[in-house]
Each structure stands twice: as C-alpha cells, then as structure tokens.
Design a protein around this motif. Structure first.
Motif, PDB file in Angstrom:
ATOM      1  N   GLN A  93     -54.415 -26.039 -57.598  1.00 17.60           N
ATOM      2  CA  GLN A  93     -53.139 -26.622 -56.934  1.00 17.60           C
ATOM      3  C   GLN A  93     -53.561 -27.548 -55.816  1.00 17.60           C
ATOM      4  OE1 GLN A  93     -49.915 -26.087 -57.976  1.00 17.60           O
ATOM      5  NE2 GLN A  93     -49.239 -27.615 -56.258  1.00 17.60           N
ATOM      6  N   GLN A  94     -54.894 -27.342 -55.444  1.00 21.13           N
ATOM      7  CA  GLN A  94     -55.369 -28.327 -54.415  1.00 21.13           C
ATOM      8  C   GLN A  94     -55.712 -29.638 -55.047  1.00 21.13           C
ATOM      9  OE1 GLN A  94     -58.825 -27.309 -52.415  1.00 21.13           O
ATOM     10  NE2 GLN A  94     -58.855 -28.851 -50.830  1.00 21.13           N
TER      11      GLN A  94
ATOM     12  N   GLU B 150     -52.453 -31.580 -55.638  1.00 19.68           N
ATOM     13  CA  GLU B 150     -51.786 -32.019 -54.507  1.00 19.68           C
ATOM     14  C   GLU B 150     -52.821 -33.103 -53.970  1.00 19.68           C
ATOM     15  OE1 GLU B 150     -51.460 -28.743 -51.836  1.00 19.68           O
ATOM     16  OE2 GLU B 150     -49.708 -27.962 -52.847  1.00 19.68           O
TER      17      GLU B 150
ATOM     18  N   GLU C 217     -55.578 -21.324 -56.610  1.00 17.54           N
ATOM     19  CA  GLU C 217     -55.436 -22.305 -55.216  1.00 17.54           C
ATOM     20  C   GLU C 217     -56.244 -23.676 -55.525  1.00 17.54           C
ATOM     21  OE1 GLU C 217     -56.606 -19.712 -52.243  1.00 17.54           O
ATOM     22  OE2 GLU C 217     -54.949 -18.775 -52.043  1.00 17.54           O
TER      23      GLU C 217
ATOM     24  N   GLN D 299     -49.137 -32.783 -65.786  1.00 23.80           N
ATOM     25  CA  GLN D 299     -48.079 -32.495 -64.816  1.00 23.80           C
ATOM     26  C   GLN D 299     -46.745 -32.661 -64.937  1.00 23.80           C
ATOM     27  OE1 GLN D 299     -49.578 -30.602 -62.196  1.00 23.80           O
ATOM     28  NE2 GLN D 299     -51.177 -30.474 -63.840  1.00 23.80           N
TER      29      GLN D 299
END
Length: 866
Positions: A251-252, A255, A248, A205
């Motif tokens: 991304q979850q 996060e 999605e 990341q």
C-alpha cells in the motif's frame, strides 16, 4: 569455346582426388556437414533457378559432398533433398578439381571422364558445366552445376558467370549455417533464463487485475485455471504472520509511487512453507497517481544455493550478460560479456556504463536503454559499436526494479555475410537487368543510351557509354551521373570530349587494343588542352576513371567508362561486375550487327527474286513486299505481274508453305516455272496452274504452295464498251478484291479455291470470269495482310474491305502504302505480298501516275491505240 576457355582434363575416373579420398578427408567432411541446410532453402533455390536462367539450361544443381552426395537445391531433373553415392556423381569430379577451376563437358556421351556415370547413361546429362564450392579454408564442400540433356558448347562468359554464382551459393550456405547457430544459441539463452526460476507480476490499479507469468503461478502452487488474477489470490497464499506487514508495504508503494521490496513466506496447498523475495516499482501518470506496479519474485528458500545456481547459469550462457543498477553502474558481468566487451569484470563492476563505454552516449544504445527504463518494456535491437570493439551486436534489455539487465551476442560475421549476400544479389540483379535490356524490345541505340542508368550508382559514381559506328568512328551515346545537378555537365562533356581527346588518351588506347585502361582523374585532365572539355572534366572532378572495352567477336565495338569520385570498399567487386556488363553489351552489339547484316542480306535476296512490274498502256500496276517483323526476313510469299505474248496482263500472288530459306528457294523456282509456262503457252490462268503443277511433279520439287492467277484481257468491242474481262483461277489462295470506279468493293460471285499446288498434279483447275469497268482496281494479297493471332481470317478480310473503301480516292501507290500502315503498322506477324492493277479509262491519254508505257517488243500494242 574460344581459345581463352579453361577446361580441365582430369583423365579417366575422378581425376585429382578420388571419391574415397574425398569421403575420408575428415576436415572436408566436417566443413560440408556444418553448412548442410536443414530448414528454409528458398535462397538456394533462387540461386539455382538464376543459374539455369542466366546460362539458358534445362537443369541446375547445388550438391554438398559428405560421405554421400546431398542435393541441396536444383531445377529441372535435379532431385532436391536426395542423396547418392559419390562415385556416381559428376559433382564429385568437379569437387576434385583445384579451387577456381571448372569442369567443362560440351558432350558428356563422348567424354571419357563422365560417359560411364549413371546420369549420362540415362540421358539426363548430355552437356555439363560445374564449379567447385569451397569453404573459407579452401576445403571443397560441393559443387554448383548446370546441365542439359543435349550436347552444347560453353562460352568463357558462361563459365565466369557460374563461378560468380558459386560465390553467392557459398554465401547463402554460410548465412544459413550462421542463422541456424544463432537460433540454437537463442534457445539455449531462453532455457537458461527460465532455469533461473524468476517470475514476473503486474498489478493494475485501475482494474485491480493481478497478472502473473507461468513461473510465478507455479511458484505459489496455483494452476493456470484456478489462479484468481486479483490481490486476493496473492493474500490467500501469504503466511498469516506476514500478511499484515506485506499488505502495508504494498500500500505504501501505491500511495507514494515508490518501490516495493519484501521477503516473506507463503504456504502452498500441500502445507509446505517457502520463502519468496519480491521487488516492484510503481508506474505513475501525469498527476502522480499510481496506475500499475510491476515486479519480479523468486523463491529464496535456499537462497545461498539458489544464488549459486543462478550465477552458474549466467556464467554458462553462450551470450553476454550484464546488469546495471538504477544509476547505470555495472552490478554483474558474466564471462562471455568479459570476452565480448574486451574488459574484465573487475574493471567494470561498480563503474558507470557511460564512462566505461563513452561511444554509447547519444547513440542507439542510450536511446533504447532509456526507453526500456522509461516504459518498463523490454527492447531488442541490433547496433554497431566502434573501435576498440568494432563490431555489430544483437541486444535484448529487460528493465527491473533494480535497474536493467542486458543480454547480447556479437553478430558481426552474420552482418558481413548478409551484406555480402545483398551485394551479390544486387550485382546479379543488375546483370539480369542489363541482359533483359540488351535482349528486350529496345533497339540497340536506346539500350546503349539506357545502360549508364543501370550502372550508376550501383557500380560507379558516373558513367559514359561509347559505341563505334559503322564507319569506325566512336560516338558517346549515353551517360549518367549519380548527382542530378552534374548530369547536364556530364551530357555536355560527352558532346565535346572525343574531339578533344589526343591519340594516347585511355579511351583511344582501349579502342585500339581492346584492353582495360585505368587512370587518375588528374592524368586525363593533363592530357586535355585548355578549353571547354578540360573545364567540364574539372567540374566533374573524378578521382579515377576506368575504361572497359565492349568486345565482340575479335573486335572492340565500344567502351564503358566508369568514374569514381571517392574510395569505396566494394570498388574491386563493382569494377569486376562493370567489366561483365561491358562484355555483355559488346556481345549484344556484335550479335545485333550480325543479325542486321543477315536480315539485310536475306531481304535483299528475297527482293531480287521479285522484279519490277511492266507498265502496259492505260493499266497502272503497283507491288509491295514486307517481310515479317520477327522472322528471318525471308520466306515463300511472292507477287508477279507480266504480259503474255497475246497482250493480256497476268497478275500472280502466291505463298509457299514455310517461312525459311528453303521456302524462299522454292518460291523462286515456282515463280520462274509459272512465268515460263504462261509466257510460252499464252494460256489462261487455269491451264497455267495445271502446267505448273505438272512441272513441279516432273522436276520433283517437294513443296506445296497456294497461288491465285488473274488475267486481264480485252477485245476491240470491249474497248469500245469501256470494260475489261478478268479471268482467274485459284489454287487454295485468298480471293482477289475488286474496287469499282464508284469506290465500292465489288462482290466477285462465288469463289471456290482448288487444291494447293504440289498435292495432286491431276487436279482439274477451274476458271472464273468477271467484267470490270475501266476505273476499277484489282488487289491480290497474301494472308499476312489480314491474319491476326487474336482474330479469325474472316474478320481480317472485313477489315481489309473496309480500309480499301475508305482509301478509294487515293492514288494506287499511296493506297497500298496506307493499307500496310493501317493493317500491319509496318510490323507484320507474317510476310506480306501485294500486287494491284488500276484500269484507267482508255478514251483519254494514259495518266502520268501510271508512268511511261513499258512492254516487251513481242507483245501486241494495246487495242485502245487502234
């Protein structure tokens, strides 16, 4: 060899088993093929070199016998890596013997068992010693041998050493075979893992870099060159209908710092659609921010068939495999894991690892497993698990989003062989150190003092060395304890114990019988009367004591007493090695004593040929003889000083060519002949040398020698003038050196030596004359005083001149002693003979340093007395 040697007479041919029988024995051939080395042979080569070095031979060989002889290692004439017919090998005869026997051949050319074999006919083998190599089942698989091109006897200690080395060779061969099989299993293991079709990925990341392994790159239809290493490369292959929700889910995971689990479709460049199941886990930093996501992916298009195939691969693996979920519960166990863990999969599946195997808690297993889960990196290690498994295991653990996968193999046998090989290597290294100490520069006393430090702690907990002195009294000369705090106690015990030992003590019995004695520590304690010795032994508190005789030739020369404070699994092996140490020490003591006796006898003989000089009035004569430090202490150097019938003093220095008993015998003849010629003829130095040369030819004395003869003579006028004439002649010897009364080394003018004695009896011998003032000193010497390996003769003579000038003020006897100390330090490389005369002034009484006047009755008195 002595009467205890075990030789084997196999009769003509191959003896107990023929070459054909050896070749056709399928069990034996299979056993030999299993241990044939195919890779690194360094261990075998070291053992072969050690065999040749320990037994002092020019060649050694390790042979494995299948349907042909295979030379696996060797030194000297051994052709490593070659093969040859069984019928032409001495090792085949060795392998035909019963286990534990040795083929002992002192003279191969006269031994009917081997004399017709090619290595003997070619002259490669003149003497041979071999012992059979057997596998754990007792099958003969080959032979270890040493050999020389010339005949030689074989001692029982050498046979025992070769047998011990044979055990090390078999250990090395078994270890090599085990490592080879282990590597084969590992390769099959990796191939099986690759066959499962699982790829791995790592999404950084911080940099945005997406790393896929080769398996995953190929799964998505990329090549190594066109894979972009970003998330865009992944998105480019996603099916359009799955792209949004997959993004999605990723991304979850980023996060929340959680997990990612998805099954989606991809479209390969050829248009084919494939289903992929992927799982990942986020790694977060101290602030809770996701730094990387690690994961795996595999093609599940034919999930049922694929799952079946993966299971089939895991079941067929030669290594154990089990997987654990994130709660450390077993989720899969293959058949090999069931066998190694001694538990069925039904008993393990769903059960927590720490509950099923409680000894893994707070052990290296738990530490490394948790490390792998914490770091996300695989770990590999070896570890021991106690009973009921009671074995060593090699493990590799890979973390995954689902938990932990563990592959493992039992390596107990490999560890045992490795440990045994290490113990054997340590014992051999110890024996080599002992041999080096006993044969090295240390004298016997210091070597015996140091011996316990080699034995402890390798072979015992503490040790005492006892030596029988020349008067037959035992003395403790060395000791060592593994515990530094108990060393002073042990040292004091050795000072008092022998006086307190009764006649029936193990040490006293071992000295009388030459046999090994064992006793419990309490038994020895009971033998001692109350007092210091008993109290000290109680503090040392040995569990067991073993007294090992240090035997020489038909006599016991000392004892090596080893003590054990605890029971160890290697005690028997250590005790056998300690006995071999004692045997080597006894033989070294015996050799040393024999050598010293021979030295003393030879030196006594040499000195008996060199008589005391005369003591003429006002002439002080001193002589010295020092044998070479490394020679047989007997040689051809000689000095002489005597009076001729006319009253002249004759000084002689000589050196017979050679450094042995023949040279010493020739020296005695030449010295006697020269004396006879000089004292009968009353001739000068040149004529004396000529007469000696003629006598050598007439008597057919086949030797050569150098000699310098100086004659000191005086007329009444010369007595009044305070001078003495020195007339000399030289047959190839070094020139004499003259120290003047002023303390300077005088030049004698040109000195040209004639031919050596024994070359040409017709040689004309020349004489030179020098006038010496009273107070001068004349020195004649042999080349051992000035020659060195690291400098030439001229440099040596210059060192002598400088030393004489520095020592000019010393009395004559002290002058010679100091010269020997400075120039050869008491250990000359060659024999040294010196003869010197100091001409004291004749106008005063003879000095006391010159001793009393001692001259033959037939010699006229000194002219100075008139």
């Amino acid at each position: 060899m002595d009467g205890t040697d075990r030789t084997v007479d196999a009769g003509p041919g191959l003896g107990a088993r023929s070459a054909a029988e050896l070749r056709l024995d399928p069990t034996r051939v299979a056993a030999a093929r299993r241990i044939l080395p195919t890779g690194d042979r360094a261990g075998l080569d070291r053992l072969a070199q050690l065999a040749a070095r320990l037994l002092g031979t020019s060649g050694s060989q390790v042979s494995l016998l299948v349907d042909v002889q295979h030379v696996a290692a060797g030194t000297g004439a051994a052709a490593v890596g070659t093969t040859g017919p069984l019928e032409e090998s001495l090792c085949t005869i060795t392998a035909s013997l019963p286990a534990g026997e040795a083929l002992v051949v002192p003279d191969a050319r006269s031994d009917e068992r081997v004399r017709d074999l090619p290595p003997v006919r070619s002259g490669t083998v003149g003497s041979y010693l071999g012992t059979v190599l057997t596998d754990p089942t007792g099958a003969p698989v080959g032979a270890l041998c040493v050999f020389d091109p010339e005949p030689r006897p074989w001692a029982s200690s050498e046979i025992a050493t070769l047998r011990q080395l044979a055990g090390s060779v078999m250990t090395e061969l078994q270890l090599s075979a085990l490592l080879r099989r282990s590597e084969d299993d590992r390769i099959r293991w990796e191939l099986a893992t690759e066959a499962g079709g699982v790829g791995t990925w790592d999404w950084d990341q911080e940099t945005g870099e997406l790393t896929w392994d080769e398996q995953l790159i190929a799964m998505f239809g990329y090549g190594s060159e066109d894979f972009g290493r970003t998330i865009d490369a992944f998105n480019a292959r996603l099916h359009p209908e799955d792209a949004e929700w997959v993004g999605e889910a990723l991304q979850q995971a980023v996060e929340t710092g959680g997990e990612y689990d998805a099954t989606y479709r991809i479209v390969r460049p050829d248009g084919e659609t494939r289903w992929i199941h992927a799982r990942g886990r986020a790694l977060v930093d101290g602030g809770g921010r996701t730094t990387r996501i690690l994961g795996t992916a595999y093609d599940v298009t034919g999930e049922r068939e694929e799952a079946t195939r993966v299971t089939r691969v895991l079941e067929a693996m030669p290594a154990g495999f089990y997987s654990l979920d994130r709660e450390w519960r077993f989720t899969h166990v293959n058949a090999e894991a069931e066998r190694l863990l001694q538990t069925t999969r039904d008993e393990l599946l769903g059960r927590e690892l720490w509950e099923a195997f409680p000894d893994a808690v707070n052990s290296v297993f738990e530490d490394r497993y948790r490390e792998a889960v914490r770091t996300g990196e695989p770990v590999a290690f070896d570890a021991y698990y106690p009973a009921p498994l009671d074995g060593w295991f090699e493990l590799r653990a890979w973390p995954s989003p689902d938990g932990l996968s563990v592959y493992f193999m039992e390596v107990t046998e490999r560890r045992r062989v490795q440990e045994e090989a290490e113990r054997v290597a340590q014992r051999l290294a110890l024996l080599a150190s002992v041999s080096a100490d006993l044969a090295g520069p240390l004298d016997q006393h210091r070597a015996m003092e140091h011996l316990p430090q080699l034995v402890v702690p390798a072979l015992a907990d503490f040790c005492i060395v006892t030596v029988v002195d020349e008067d037959g009294r035992p003395r403790d000369v060395g000791c060592w304890h593994a515990d530094p705090e108990l060393r002073p106690v042990l040292e004091r015990y050795t000072e008092v114990r022998l006086d307190a030992m009764p006649p029936d003590s193990p040490a006293a019995v071992a000295l009388r019988t030459g046999e090994q004695r064992r006793s419990l520590g309490s038994a020895v304690l009971d033998l001692l009367a109350p007092g210091e010795s008993r109290d000290l032994l109680a503090r040392l508190d040995p569990r067991e004591a073993v007294v090992l005789p240090m035997r020489g030739r038909n006599r016991t020369l000392g004892l090596l007493t080893v003590y054990y404070s605890r029971v160890t699994p290697t005690r028997a092996e250590n005790l056998a090695t300690a006995q071999e140490v004692a045997d080597r020490a006894g033989l070294a003591l015996d050799n040393g004593r024999l050598y010293n006796a021979q030295q003393q006898l030879a030196e006594g003989l040499q000195r008996s040929l060199l008589t005391e000089p005369p003591e003429p009035d006002h002439a002080e004569i001193a002589v010295r003889y020092l044998p070479a430090a490394e020679a047989a202490r007997v040689g051809g150097d000689w000095y002489d000083a005597f009076l001729q019938p006319g009253g002249a003093t004759m000084l002689v220095i000589g050196d017979v060519v050679g450094h042995d008993t023949e040279a010493a015998a020739a020296m005695g003849q030449l010295r006697g002949l020269l004396r006879g010629v000089a004292t009968y003829s009353d001739a000068g130095p040149g004529e004396v040398l000529r007469g000696l040369d003629a006598s050598m030819t007439t008597l057919q004395i086949p030797t050569m020698a150098t000699a310098a003869v100086a004659r000191l003579e005086q007329t009444p006028d010369e007595v009044e003038q305070g001078v003495t004439r020195m007339r000399w002649a030289n047959a190839g010897h070094l020139p004499p050196l003259v120290l003047t009364e002023e303390g300077q080394v005088a030049e004698l003018g040109e000195w040209t030596g004639d031919l050596l004695l024994g070359v040409d009896p017709g040689t004309q011998r020349r004489e030179s004359v020098a006038m010496l003032r009273r107070g001068s000193t004349v020195l004649l010497y042999t080349d051992g005083l000035v020659e060195r390996r690291d400098s030439d003769l001229d440099e040596g003579i210059q060192r002598l001149r400088a030393a004489v000038e520095e020592l000019a003020d010393l009395p004559l006897e002290a002058l010679l002693d100091e010269l020997l100390h400075r120039l050869v330090d008491g250990h000359p490389e060659d024999d040294v003979a010196l003869v010197a005369v100091r001409l004291h002034p004749q106008d005063r009484p003879r000095p006391a340093a010159a001793g009393p006047t001692r001259v033959p009755p037939t010699v006229p008195k000194d002219p100075a007395q008139d």
